[in-house]
Each structure stands twice: as C-alpha cells, then as structure tokens.
Design a protein around this motif. Structure first.
Motif, PDB file in Angstrom:
ATOM      1  N   ALA A 110       0.822  -1.218   0.000  1.00 55.17           N
ATOM      2  CA  ALA A 110       0.000   0.000   0.000  1.00 55.17           C
ATOM      3  C   ALA A 110       0.855   1.266   0.000  1.00 55.17           C
ATOM      4  O   ALA A 110       0.405   2.322  -0.451  1.00 55.17           O
ATOM      5  N   CYS A 111       2.085   1.192   0.498  1.00 52.57           N
ATOM      6  CA  CYS A 111       2.992   2.362   0.504  1.00 52.57           C
ATOM      7  C   CYS A 111       3.594   2.629  -0.867  1.00 52.57           C
ATOM      8  O   CYS A 111       4.284   3.630  -1.050  1.00 52.57           O
ATOM      9  N   GLN A 112       3.424   1.719  -1.816  1.00 49.85           N
ATOM     10  CA  GLN A 112       4.100   1.838  -3.108  1.00 49.85           C
ATOM     11  C   GLN A 112       3.147   2.373  -4.165  1.00 49.85           C
ATOM     12  O   GLN A 112       2.186   1.701  -4.536  1.00 49.85           O
ATOM     13  N   SER A 113       3.441   3.558  -4.690  1.00 48.03           N
ATOM     14  CA  SER A 113       2.521   4.153  -5.659  1.00 48.03           C
ATOM     15  C   SER A 113       2.555   3.427  -7.004  1.00 48.03           C
ATOM     16  O   SER A 113       1.613   3.529  -7.790  1.00 48.03           O
ATOM     17  N   ARG A 114       3.629   2.683  -7.285  1.00 50.13           N
ATOM     18  CA  ARG A 114       3.727   1.969  -8.569  1.00 50.13           C
ATOM     19  C   ARG A 114       3.066   0.599  -8.531  1.00 50.13           C
ATOM     20  O   ARG A 114       3.064  -0.118  -9.518  1.00 50.13           O
ATOM     21  N   LEU A 115       2.546   0.221  -7.334  1.00 47.03           N
ATOM     22  CA  LEU A 115       1.866  -1.069  -7.186  1.00 47.03           C
ATOM     23  C   LEU A 115       0.432  -0.829  -6.735  1.00 47.03           C
ATOM     24  O   LEU A 115       0.145   0.119  -6.012  1.00 47.03           O
TER      25      LEU A 115
ATOM     26  N   MET B 205      -8.998 -19.077   3.006  1.00 45.56           N
ATOM     27  CA  MET B 205      -8.626 -18.005   2.065  1.00 45.56           C
ATOM     28  C   MET B 205      -9.758 -16.981   1.929  1.00 45.56           C
ATOM     29  O   MET B 205      -9.518 -15.778   1.861  1.00 45.56           O
ATOM     30  N   GLN B 206     -10.978 -17.484   1.878  1.00 47.91           N
ATOM     31  CA  GLN B 206     -12.123 -16.581   1.738  1.00 47.91           C
ATOM     32  C   GLN B 206     -12.204 -15.619   2.928  1.00 47.91           C
ATOM     33  O   GLN B 206     -12.436 -14.422   2.758  1.00 47.91           O
ATOM     34  N   GLN B 207     -11.964 -16.148   4.126  1.00 49.03           N
ATOM     35  CA  GLN B 207     -11.970 -15.296   5.332  1.00 49.03           C
ATOM     36  C   GLN B 207     -10.871 -14.244   5.266  1.00 49.03           C
ATOM     37  O   GLN B 207     -11.094 -13.073   5.563  1.00 49.03           O
ATOM     38  N   ALA B 208      -9.661 -14.688   4.894  1.00 50.82           N
ATOM     39  CA  ALA B 208      -8.530 -13.757   4.824  1.00 50.82           C
ATOM     40  C   ALA B 208      -8.805 -12.670   3.792  1.00 50.82           C
ATOM     41  O   ALA B 208      -8.489 -11.492   3.997  1.00 50.82           O
ATOM     42  N   TYR B 209      -9.431 -13.070   2.695  1.00 48.40           N
ATOM     43  CA  TYR B 209      -9.756 -12.121   1.617  1.00 48.40           C
ATOM     44  C   TYR B 209     -10.766 -11.078   2.098  1.00 48.40           C
ATOM     45  O   TYR B 209     -10.595  -9.881   1.858  1.00 48.40           O
ATOM     46  N   CYS B 210     -11.786 -11.511   2.797  1.00 44.95           N
ATOM     47  CA  CYS B 210     -12.806 -10.566   3.281  1.00 44.95           C
ATOM     48  C   CYS B 210     -12.193  -9.570   4.261  1.00 44.95           C
ATOM     49  O   CYS B 210     -12.511  -8.382   4.232  1.00 44.95           O
ATOM     50  N   GLN B 211     -11.304 -10.054   5.093  1.00 44.37           N
ATOM     51  CA  GLN B 211     -10.619  -9.166   6.038  1.00 44.37           C
ATOM     52  C   GLN B 211      -9.792  -8.114   5.306  1.00 44.37           C
ATOM     53  O   GLN B 211      -9.819  -6.934   5.643  1.00 44.37           O
ATOM     54  N   LEU B 212      -9.051  -8.557   4.295  1.00 39.59           N
ATOM     55  CA  LEU B 212      -8.189  -7.652   3.543  1.00 39.59           C
ATOM     56  C   LEU B 212      -9.013  -6.592   2.818  1.00 39.59           C
ATOM     57  O   LEU B 212      -8.658  -5.414   2.781  1.00 39.59           O
ATOM     58  N   ARG B 213     -10.133  -7.032   2.267  1.00 38.93           N
ATOM     59  CA  ARG B 213     -11.008  -6.131   1.511  1.00 38.93           C
ATOM     60  C   ARG B 213     -11.575  -5.031   2.417  1.00 38.93           C
ATOM     61  O   ARG B 213     -11.801  -3.906   1.983  1.00 38.93           O
ATOM     62  N   ASP B 214     -11.802  -5.366   3.679  1.00 40.59           N
ATOM     63  CA  ASP B 214     -12.301  -4.356   4.624  1.00 40.59           C
ATOM     64  C   ASP B 214     -11.291  -3.235   4.825  1.00 40.59           C
ATOM     65  O   ASP B 214     -11.667  -2.108   5.117  1.00 40.59           O
TER      66      ASP B 214
ATOM     67  N   TYR C 146      -8.619  -2.453   2.533  1.00 50.64           N
ATOM     68  CA  TYR C 146      -8.091  -1.860   1.293  1.00 50.64           C
ATOM     69  C   TYR C 146      -9.173  -1.831   0.220  1.00 50.64           C
ATOM     70  O   TYR C 146      -9.536  -2.875  -0.324  1.00 50.64           O
ATOM     71  N   PRO C 147      -9.665  -0.630  -0.103  1.00 50.10           N
ATOM     72  CA  PRO C 147     -10.815  -0.515  -1.016  1.00 50.10           C
ATOM     73  C   PRO C 147     -10.569  -1.042  -2.427  1.00 50.10           C
ATOM     74  O   PRO C 147     -11.508  -1.441  -3.105  1.00 50.10           O
ATOM     75  N   ARG C 148      -9.298  -1.061  -2.901  1.00 49.32           N
ATOM     76  CA  ARG C 148      -9.048  -1.525  -4.267  1.00 49.32           C
ATOM     77  C   ARG C 148      -9.008  -3.051  -4.371  1.00 49.32           C
ATOM     78  O   ARG C 148      -8.941  -3.612  -5.456  1.00 49.32           O
ATOM     79  N   VAL C 149      -9.021  -3.726  -3.236  1.00 49.62           N
ATOM     80  CA  VAL C 149      -8.959  -5.196  -3.257  1.00 49.62           C
ATOM     81  C   VAL C 149     -10.280  -5.760  -3.784  1.00 49.62           C
ATOM     82  O   VAL C 149     -11.353  -5.451  -3.259  1.00 49.62           O
ATOM     83  N   ASP C 150     -10.180  -6.542  -4.853  1.00 52.20           N
ATOM     84  CA  ASP C 150     -11.387  -7.092  -5.481  1.00 52.20           C
ATOM     85  C   ASP C 150     -11.164  -8.475  -6.095  1.00 52.20           C
ATOM     86  O   ASP C 150     -12.018  -8.965  -6.836  1.00 52.20           O
TER      87      ASP C 150
END
Ligand SMILES: *Cc1c(COP(=O)(O)O)cnc(C)c1O
Length: 226
Positions: A149-154, A179-188, A190-194
C-alpha cells in the motif's frame, strides 16, 4: 478433438453454472494458463475471445509477449518470482499474482515504469503450510499488504493460493474457506482489493463456491501439457 473455441465455451459455461450455484455474487474472471503452450495455441484462444493469460516463467512469458504484441493481451505472472527476474517482471506483466515477500515488493515497485499503469499485485498465500512452496504464511498477509500500500507503482488487488495438490476435496474446502476469510478481512482494509485467485482445472467449481472470482485454468482449455 474439440476446437479451442468449444473448450473455451465449455469452461465459461461451467464457470457460469458454478457462479450461479454460489448465489450470483460478482463476476468470475477466467485466466487462461498458457505455460508450455505455443504462440499458435494462444492465438487460437485469443481469436475465440480470451484476453487474460497466465505464465509461470518470466523468460518464457517475455518471448510470447513479444510474439503476440499485436493482440494486446493481459498478462499475469502466476509462478514463483526470483528477485533477479523482478525488473523484467515489473515491466512485462499487467499483474503479478505471486508476491510473497518484502524484497519482491521493493524490486517490483522500483522497476515498474512511470509510463505504465501501476502494476496489479496479489499476495500469494501458502495456505497449507507446504514447506517447499512459495507464498507467505496467512499471518504475514497484513504486513505485506501494508508494504504494498505504501508503493505508488503497485496496486494491491487481493490474494492468490494454490492448495496442496495431495489434498482431497474435504481438505481443500478447509483451505478455500480460510482463504475466503482472509480475503474478506483484507477487503475491509483496502478498497481496491477485489480479486481472490484460486481454482484450477481440477477444482475451480469448488473454489468458486468458496468465493474465488478469478480462476486459473490450463489443461481444461489447452488440453494436457507436454
Ligand atoms: C499450471 C498452473 C495452473 C493451471 O493448472 P491446470 O490444472 O492445468 O488448470 C494454475 N495455477 C498455477 C499457479 C499453475 O502453475
């Protein structure tokens, strides 16, 4: 033998059915895994309408990238990324799905050109704790995500996993749902996570039932690899 178009339509139909059975969430994207496949085979699938292709090796992908430049395909790296290949990977690919450590994050960010859109990345998770495999441990996801998230090129888009191929369907269900649980947590956070990338020829319907929205399919599209 069926044609590339017939195989593609059959896989797309199976994805549609699995998505419907899972209770119509977001669209499920198909990544055609073209490792070891010829330029001709990739062209045939592209002619049938497939745009996104996945490769395991940077060198092999670069040659195809050059040979198929006229098609404007979307390229994903899904194989383990060695640090000495990070520069080439950063400029060749649209997505890198195998990000699993700080050094790779730094190298990809450093080498992604300013003239390109930010590189889409997925964190690869070693969900079954296999010793020889790439991927971070589930408890390392948050720290890696913060680094990306700190990297503007990523651009952090989500998670990828390959369950232990020795596991049966029941064991796989446990891995997929973790994996589904970890994904839902991450999405909460980071808004670009899809994107949750899991499921291959042998298990993609099960992966979709557990929330996968990008499936990586080789054999069912191209036939068995050499
Ligand atoms: C080869 C490969 C696939 C595709 O496997 P098939 O069983 O041929 O569909 C998917 N993901 C990764 C990471 C692979 O290496």
């Amino acid at each position: 033998m069926s044609s590339p178009e017939q195989r593609l339509n059959s896989v797309l139909q199976r994805i549609a059915t699995a998505t419907q059975n899972a209770g119509c969430r977001d669209r499920v994207r198909l990544l055609a895994v073209s490792k070891t496949q010829s330029d001709t085979a990739i062209r045939a699938l592209a002619a049938a309408g497939q745009r996104a292709f996945g490769e395991n090796y940077v060198q092999e992908a670069s040659a195809k990238h050059d040979a198929l430049r006229d098609l404007a395909l979307e390229w994903h790296l899904i194989g383990h990324l060695q640090s000495n290949k990070a520069r080439e990977a950063a400029t060749r690919f649209d997505w890198v799905q195998s990000v699993d450590r700080d050094s790779v994050i730094a190298a990809l960010a450093r080498h992604r050109s300013d003239t390109q859109a930010p590189l889409n990345v997925l964190i690869q998770v070693n969900i079954d704790g296999e010793r020889s495999k790439s991927g971070c441990l589930p408890e390392q996801i948050a720290a890696l995500a913060a680094r990306i998230a700190c990297q503007s090129r990523l651009c952090l888009r989500g998670l990828m996993a390959i369950p232990d191929p020795e596991h049966d369907a029941q064991q796989r269900a446990i891995s997929f749902s973790r994996m589904q649980q970890a994904y839902c947590q991450l999405r909460d956070s980071y808004p670009r996570v899809d994107t949750l990338s899991m499921g291959m020829s042998g298990d993609f319907e099960q992966a979709i039932a557990h929330g996968a929205n990008l499936v990586r399919i080789g054999t069912a599209l191209f036939g068995p690899r050499e």
